[in-house]
Design an enzyme around this catalytic site. Sequence first.
Site, PDB file in Angstrom:
ATOM      1  CG  ASP A   1     -30.893  59.368  95.782  1.00 28.99           C
ATOM      2  OD1 ASP A   1     -32.211  59.316  95.185  1.00 28.99           O
ATOM      3  OD2 ASP A   1     -31.177  58.689  97.006  1.00 28.99           O
TER       4      ASP A   1
ATOM      5  CD  GLU B   1     -34.707  55.996  98.941  1.00 31.09           C
ATOM      6  OE1 GLU B   1     -33.319  57.008  99.092  1.00 31.09           O
ATOM      7  OE2 GLU B   1     -34.695  54.849  98.122  1.00 31.09           O
TER       8      GLU B   1
ATOM      9  CB  ILE C   1     -29.495  58.781 103.888  1.00 30.16           C
ATOM     10  CG1 ILE C   1     -29.347  60.188 104.761  1.00 30.16           C
ATOM     11  CG2 ILE C   1     -30.592  58.370 104.563  1.00 30.16           C
ATOM     12  CD1 ILE C   1     -29.674  61.434 104.620  1.00 30.16           C
TER      13      ILE C   1
ATOM     14  N   GLY D   1     -29.594  56.287  98.994  1.00 31.04           N
ATOM     15  CA  GLY D   1     -29.431  57.630  99.106  1.00 31.04           C
ATOM     16  C   GLY D   1     -28.060  56.825  97.701  1.00 31.04           C
TER      17      GLY D   1
END
Length: 270
Positions: free
Chosen positions: A124, A144, A66, A121
């Site tokens: 993910d 994260e 991200i 991300g």
Amino acid sequence: MSEYQTLLVEQVGNVAHVQINRPEKINAMSAAFWEEIITAFDWIDQTDSVRVVVISGAGKHFSAGIDLMMLAGASHKMGSDIGRNADVIRRNVLRLQASFNAVDQCRKPVIAAIQGYCIGGAIDLITACDMRYSTADAHFSIKEIDMGMAADVGTLQRLPHLIGDGMMRELAYTGRAFDGAEAAAMGLVNRTYADHAELMDAVMGLARDIAGKSPLAIRGTKEMIRFSRDHSVEDGLNYIATWNAAMLQSEDMKLAMAAHMSKKSAEFAD
């Protein structure tokens, strides 16, 4: 096909290639990316001539996750009321989750081809794919934890089904980096390759092979695998019995059997 700011989307034969296209930003996932991935996968899901999807990153890296500028911008919008702030954050997280749910729920198999950074991300994203392949020197990290937060877009929910609970906890708690060779050893990626060119050549070959199978059989196989992940064995067996009550009557099965007997390749309709 739509025009995209953050993606390159092309169809080659029966394979859709979705490329994260912000190489100057290490393919960081900006606000536009999260909307565009939904648009791209809606097109893929609705286009019958697309039978398999490959996701890759332009340039030297798959994705750095991200975009931190996006997070910084969101924090500036917070007000003084904790309850209202919490409601805004929750809705934003659910919206981001929907982007990778679109990948997970796609009717077609999705293959991730990973080189360079695959961080935060990006983990993910690849856990929402059906299969993952990488270069041996790819750089993975559930980053994260080092940002002072818990991963919230699918890693903690999907990764235990891929590598096991204990290893997932180690990686999530420490945020430590690991390479493609270790990713293959733990089962996160199916196979590693020496360089990006070799990786893409192998993944595209695999995609073409899958695209040559019955699209109804592939659809049913993916649906059953996804369903069984989240349900009991008994539920899964009942579902496949009901599903195949219809699908075993398809023309694809007759074509596949005839091709097998004659040792020829079958040509299936979209």
